[in-house]
Design an enzyme around this catalytic site. Sequence first.
Site, PDB file in Angstrom:
ATOM      1  N   SER A  75       0.830  -1.211   0.000  1.00  7.89           N
ATOM      2  CA  SER A  75       0.000   0.000   0.000  1.00  7.89           C
ATOM      3  C   SER A  75       0.856   1.248   0.000  1.00  7.89           C
ATOM      4  O   SER A  75       0.555   2.224  -0.699  1.00  7.89           O
ATOM      5  CB  SER A  75      -0.921  -0.003   1.224  1.00  7.89           C
ATOM      6  OG  SER A  75      -1.786  -1.104   1.197  1.00  7.89           O
ATOM      7  N   ASN A 134       2.261   1.701  -3.611  1.00  7.56           N
ATOM      8  CA  ASN A 134       1.374   1.849  -4.766  1.00  7.56           C
ATOM      9  C   ASN A 134       0.061   2.587  -4.528  1.00  7.56           C
ATOM     10  O   ASN A 134      -0.485   3.147  -5.478  1.00  7.56           O
ATOM     11  CB  ASN A 134       1.040   0.453  -5.328  1.00  7.56           C
ATOM     12  CG  ASN A 134       2.250  -0.290  -5.807  1.00  7.56           C
ATOM     13  OD1 ASN A 134       3.027   0.227  -6.600  1.00  7.56           O
ATOM     14  ND2 ASN A 134       2.444  -1.508  -5.319  1.00  7.56           N
ATOM     15  N   TYR A 135      -0.471   2.572  -3.315  1.00  5.78           N
ATOM     16  CA  TYR A 135      -1.854   3.027  -3.137  1.00  5.78           C
ATOM     17  C   TYR A 135      -2.044   4.206  -2.184  1.00  5.78           C
ATOM     18  O   TYR A 135      -3.027   4.924  -2.307  1.00  5.78           O
ATOM     19  CB  TYR A 135      -2.723   1.850  -2.680  1.00  5.78           C
ATOM     20  CG  TYR A 135      -2.822   0.767  -3.715  1.00  5.78           C
ATOM     21  CD1 TYR A 135      -3.566   0.959  -4.879  1.00  5.78           C
ATOM     22  CD2 TYR A 135      -2.143  -0.435  -3.575  1.00  5.78           C
ATOM     23  CE1 TYR A 135      -3.651  -0.027  -5.854  1.00  5.78           C
ATOM     24  CE2 TYR A 135      -2.214  -1.422  -4.541  1.00  5.78           C
ATOM     25  CZ  TYR A 135      -2.968  -1.214  -5.674  1.00  5.78           C
ATOM     26  OH  TYR A 135      -3.044  -2.178  -6.637  1.00  5.78           O
ATOM     27  N   PHE A 136      -1.146   4.410  -1.233  1.00  8.55           N
ATOM     28  CA  PHE A 136      -1.273   5.574  -0.354  1.00  8.55           C
ATOM     29  C   PHE A 136      -0.680   6.789  -1.053  1.00  8.55           C
ATOM     30  O   PHE A 136       0.453   6.729  -1.533  1.00  8.55           O
ATOM     31  CB  PHE A 136      -0.483   5.398   0.946  1.00  8.55           C
ATOM     32  CG  PHE A 136      -0.985   4.325   1.859  1.00  8.55           C
ATOM     33  CD1 PHE A 136      -2.217   3.735   1.668  1.00  8.55           C
ATOM     34  CD2 PHE A 136      -0.221   3.927   2.939  1.00  8.55           C
ATOM     35  CE1 PHE A 136      -2.671   2.756   2.518  1.00  8.55           C
ATOM     36  CE2 PHE A 136      -0.665   2.947   3.796  1.00  8.55           C
ATOM     37  CZ  PHE A 136      -1.893   2.358   3.590  1.00  8.55           C
TER      38      PHE A 136
END
Length: 694
Positions: A649, A652-654
């Site tokens: 995370s 890539n996602y936060f």
Amino acid sequence: MASTSSSSVSEPPTNSEPVPADSVQEIHPGEDEDLAAKPEVLRWWEAVPAVEKVDENVGVPKQPEVYKWWENSAGESTVTVKWKTLEHNGVLFPPPYEPLPSHVKMRYDGKELDLPPAAEEVAGFYAALIESDYTQDAGFNENFFRDWQTVLQKHPPRDGIEVTNLQLCDFRPIFEYFEAEKAKKKAMSAQEKKDMKKAIADLELTYTTCLFDGREEKVGNFRIEPAGLFRGRGEHPKRGCLKYRVQPEDVTINIGGNAPIPVPNVPGKWKEVIHDNTVTWLATWTENVNGNHKYVFLVVGSSLKAQSDMLKFEKARELKASHGHIGRIRTTYDVDLKSTVLADRQRATALCFIDKLGLRVGEEEHDADVDTVSCCSLCCVHVRLEAPNFVVFDIIGEDSIRYYNRVPVEVQVFENIRIFKENKSDEDRLFDYVKKADLNEYLQTEMKGLTATVFRTFNASSTLQRLLDENDLRSANLQEKLNAYNKASHEVAILCNHRRAVPPSRTHAQATEQNKLRSLKYDRMQLRRTLFKVDEKFRGTKEYMDNESDMNDEWTASHEEAMKTGDVENTEGLAEDGEKVSVLRDRIAEIEAAYPALEQERGTDADFKRAKLAEKIQETIGELDEEIKARKLRIIDRKEAMEIALSTSKINYFDPRITIAWCKIRDVPVEKVFSQSLRLKFAWALEVEGDWKF
């Protein structure tokens, strides 16, 4: 292990010199009116630019300036043309395979097996793992033996022996040779290791950078992965399969039209040389096990990759923006859940899963062999209904990690799933009217640039921001703040199904942490006893009550024996400093005599150390209490994270600005939550203010 050859596994698939510090005279203009008349005096302040400060760092090479693209190129990453000029040296292939010495041969049914290099190399891949968990796995063994037999058919044993049964194979002679070679490397002198490291660095040097629009940028994964056995994660159905050696004929190079074409470091010619400035990769090939396309990009901290990252997070932030994209989209698909058009109803239900449950959008068809499943490739067997309104997902997700989730849903969603499953077999697709391309085309009409994958970034970032904002950490210490951050990260990782198999090393590390905690408690117990001996009034104080309940006599005896052994070894080590043997012998005898007393005193209040002043003992106990508290928090934190891949995370996602702003406002060093590589990757986000919100 030795590397690989074309005859082995290669199946398809201008600064002025600084002034020395010791030559500088401590004289400054104005200190001597006659200074100008003395030519022998070094007028260093005139020769050295004012910005050059002479200090202990003189002679240290300057670090290259960081290219702050975010200050100079607003919106540049959205253009179609990614570069104007591009020069690089291609990729670095592993060296050819070196056959084993003639006396090192594996056995089959008790007989030595004379293998040609190609078959021997594959046997070596397996031999290196014979004492690991992999070779105890039936699936791993089956896949390896099947692929090895394919190689053996093309490169059979020279002595005519036919290999038909893995159980009759004895790989230990090869394993023992590898272990001996490892031991030789460990036994190398520091200079030999340094020379070997330098030789590798020199070999790789020309591949580490490229010229990107005339600016030097670092290249990321420029090394071609060597041949070997695929391991995968979890119970991947292709674990143990043979990964073929990648040859130049498998690799396509992307480079500037006027740039010199690099020459491969092994024999062969590139598959193709192209000049496509609308893409950002430098080289590409396809690996044979899963058919995945591999690419060479610039490092994660490069300007190009960083601009792409920032654009991705800005697009997710735009989805949340005040003009209400996400609210409108959710209202629309809520209405479409009841649509009379089946395709619209399926699309709305799929969007609901992608948005609310964090399911990956996936592809139209999943890999029949690997059986990894995402939203668009869900089959009826993957989704079960439980009255009154529960949906149970049981699928193999990314990296072959199981995704199991039982969630309550709206009544309409429950009813839709029931309708979609009617008159279908288990293997039929649940969303047979939904394709990824069509889904993304629809989302483009809702918001420019929006794709289904943006929802994961949006949900991960907005959830992290919400969870961090919910914690009042004004009076928390550093470890409590870190635990709060990791707990929020943990919740988001669960939402995104970033799970992993727990490696044995993690279990061992957890046991080690528990043992260290008990050691601290042991020290506290002994200090309490000493304190009570000094002054009985402390015995009834709540602050000094027993908190060592998880220390039994068996553990305590073992710990004291280890302490004794350590003390003896440390004392024996003093002999190297010239202490007399007789003095050492007496000291060791004192140590040996002291520890039996601990066994007799265990469970009593005997004073086994010299009495300290009560105030000093109290201070030391207080320090131990803080250390015990911090270690307990770390153990809880790590235990919760064992089965969750928190880094996925973060990478890539936060939105990294959430973390950096939180660190600034909570007075937490960024390096406590972002590794050096992440700080490099997200250099553009480091200057964000503490009040920034996603």
